[in-house]
Design an enzyme around this catalytic site. Structure first.
Site, PDB file in Angstrom:
ATOM      1  N   GLU A 187       0.785  -1.234   0.000  1.00 21.37           N
ATOM      2  CA  GLU A 187       0.000   0.000   0.000  1.00 21.37           C
ATOM      3  C   GLU A 187       0.823   1.293   0.000  1.00 21.37           C
ATOM      4  O   GLU A 187       0.774   2.080   0.967  1.00 21.37           O
ATOM      5  CB  GLU A 187      -0.930   0.000   1.204  1.00 21.37           C
ATOM      6  CG  GLU A 187      -1.922  -1.114   1.198  1.00 21.37           C
ATOM      7  CD  GLU A 187      -3.125  -0.827   2.049  1.00 21.37           C
ATOM      8  OE1 GLU A 187      -3.114   0.173   2.788  1.00 21.37           O
ATOM      9  OE2 GLU A 187      -4.088  -1.584   1.965  1.00 21.37           O
ATOM     10  N   GLU A 387      -5.480  -8.372   1.165  1.00 22.41           N
ATOM     11  CA  GLU A 387      -6.230  -7.924   2.350  1.00 22.41           C
ATOM     12  C   GLU A 387      -7.689  -7.685   1.999  1.00 22.41           C
ATOM     13  O   GLU A 387      -7.981  -7.101   0.955  1.00 22.41           O
ATOM     14  CB  GLU A 387      -5.672  -6.609   2.939  1.00 22.41           C
ATOM     15  CG  GLU A 387      -4.338  -6.724   3.613  1.00 22.41           C
ATOM     16  CD  GLU A 387      -3.822  -5.381   4.101  1.00 22.41           C
ATOM     17  OE1 GLU A 387      -4.629  -4.491   4.423  1.00 22.41           O
ATOM     18  OE2 GLU A 387      -2.587  -5.214   4.122  1.00 22.41           O
TER      19      GLU A 387
END
Ligand code: GCO
Length: 488
Positions: A187, A387
């Protein structure tokens, strides 16, 4: 002689076209969960570990609040503890576990000598995980930048490409014999946003998570994203050159860009801008070899210094990452603030009155739409869900020794169903990692935001599998469930 030369040329040409690792045609779907070193390990000074920027943020700067620290977290660095946790994961039927290793454990000052105690710890952890029948998915970098390198500019410094490549080469040399699935970075956009939060809090401002960088931080964000993508590409090239076997990818926080039903043309333009910065910037470089023209044009028009050099996006594409890691939580809603004329003033916001989790509106339909987009617009690459998960205020109450997290349970059922609909439509999704296996340290939110399948009493370190753990186990066993399986 000529025949051999031609053969060599053909092989060379083919190798430059094919990705380094053609994934196995029919591999078992990986049902997993995820965590990150700083959020679970604790032991922040054990085994000669160096400081990370998060040790500085919480222990020196107290940016998560007084006394909130990663010094203990959920004690996951302790083998006696993590062996009990692995047993719980095995009991759920997990076949995969995504965890990250700490750069300043492996290289305490960021670039210097390798720390043998850290290598031994992680090798033992992987051995213990595999002994339980759970495959490792190793994240090299989940934001714990060594403090020494952060002080040298971190990802804003183009030297970070070389720094990360050195770290990655050490990781591959020490773990490629045990691990065949690596996440290079996690991320980039969220990490950058949290750095902005830290800078603002250090300056005495509230510092709230924006997701979409504001105009003042757009240049440094795009520069950071480019350096992280180039660093990942450089690590992949080194991995291939050294002939390691295994697959490498990047975990991206992809957020479908939405507007209110009565959106104005300016709101729609704001959503397109948000999609360009947070989604297309990464996806276009990875799969098309270009950064989005609209974002580059805006940066140029505003004279932004983003350090994108000719050929940078092409280098990212040429790395041919073996899969795309998708972190999906919720869509992002955008609008153009009243009176603003420049699209870079676009605002991410949370709509009122809709079913929402800590990370945004609960929209499994947008999870399917995202997977459809990746399949249709980006060449249907191999995908691992690195995720997906949720936390809700009041959903994790411990009552008579049990936690009936009904809202998380329903979220998981609806999102797994959405993913399976996308797979049925042809998306090449090969694994799903729920965030998170355990309640843990949620960055600047401290220990308040719980996301785990397993409840953790942060004082006693007691673990209690929640309702969601039992329902997730049923999904892993292949049951087709509706949210009603969670009760109410
Ligand atoms: C992220 C990080 C995780 C978070 C999780 C819950 O996506 O921000 O990868 O570390 O804890 O997403 O917010």
């Amino acid at each position: 002689m000529l025949k051999h030369v031609l053969t060599a040329l053909v092989l060379l040409a083919a190798s430059s076209i094919l990705p380094a690792q053609t994934p196995p045609a029919h591999e078992p779907f990986r049902w997993g969960a995820a965590s990150a070193a700083y959020q679970v390990e604790g032991a922040s000074t054990a085994d000669n570990k160096g400081k990370s920027i998060w040790d500085v943020y919480l222990d020196d700067d107290h940016l998560a609040g007084p006394g909130i620290s990663g010094a203990v977290a959920i004690n996951f660095y302790d083998r006696a503890q993590y062996l009990k946790d692995i047993a719980l994961l095995k009991g759920m039927g997990l076949t995969s576990y995504r965890f990250s290793i700490s750069w300043p454990r492996i290289l305490p000052d960021g670039l210097g000598p390798v720390n043998p105690a850290a290598v031994a710890h992680y090798r033992q952890f992987i051995t213990d995980l595999k002994a339980a029948g759970i495959q490792p998915m190793l994240t090299l970098y989940h934001w714990d930048m060594p403090a020494s390198l952060a002080a040298a500019g971190g990802w804003e410094n183009r030297d970070s490409i070389r720094w990360f490549t050195r770290y990655a080469e050490v990781v591959f040399a020490n773990f490629a014999d045990q691990v065949d699935l690596f996440v290079l970075v996690n991320e980039p956009a969220i990490e950058r946003d949290l750095k902005t939060v830290a800078e603002e809090r250090l300056a005495g401002q509230p510092g709230d998570l924006r997701l979409l960088p504001d105009a003042a931080h757009l240049a440094v964000s795009l520069k950071t994203y480019n350096h992280i993508l180039l660093a990942s590409a450089s690590a992949k090239e080194s991995f291939n050159a050294k002939g390691y076997k295994g697959r490498l990818g990047i975990a991206l926080p992809l957020l479908p860009a939405l507007t209110a039903p009565n959106a104005s043309p300016a709101d729609l333009a704001a959503a397109n801008f948000g999609d360009g910065v947070l989604n297309r910037w990464f996806l276009d470089a990875l799969y098309k070899g270009t950064y989005p023209a609209d974002i580059l044009a805006l940066a140029k028009q505003k004279g932004m210094q983003i350090d994108v050099q000719p050929g940078d996006a092409a280098k990212v594409h040429a790395a041919h990452f073996d899969y795309l890691g998708i972190n999906y939580y919720a869509p992002a809603f955008y609008r153009q603030p009243a009176g603003a004329t420049d699209v870079s003033a676009a605002e991410y916001y949370r709509p009122e009155g809709v079913d929402s989790a800590f990370n945004g509106p609960v929209r499994p339909d947008q999870f399917k739409a995202l997977l459809d987009r990746i399949r249709i617009d980006y060449g249907n690459p191999t995908v691992f869900i690195t995720e997906n998960g949720a936390g809700f205020p009041g959903d994790d109450l411990l009552v008579h020794g049990a936690v009936r997290d009904v809202r998380r349970c329903r979220y998981i059922v609806t999102h797994v169903n959405a993913m399976q609909q996308a797979i049925a439509a042809g998306s090449d999704v090969r694994g799903y990692h729920l965030w998170s296996s355990h309640d843990n340290l949620e960055w600047f939110s401290g220990y308040g935001g719980r996301y785990g399948l397993i409840y953790v009493d942060f004082d006693t370190q007691q673990r209690i599998p929640k309702l969601s753990a039992s329902v997730y186990a049923r999904l892993i066993r292949g049951e087709h469930l509706t949210p009603e399986a969670c009760g109410n």
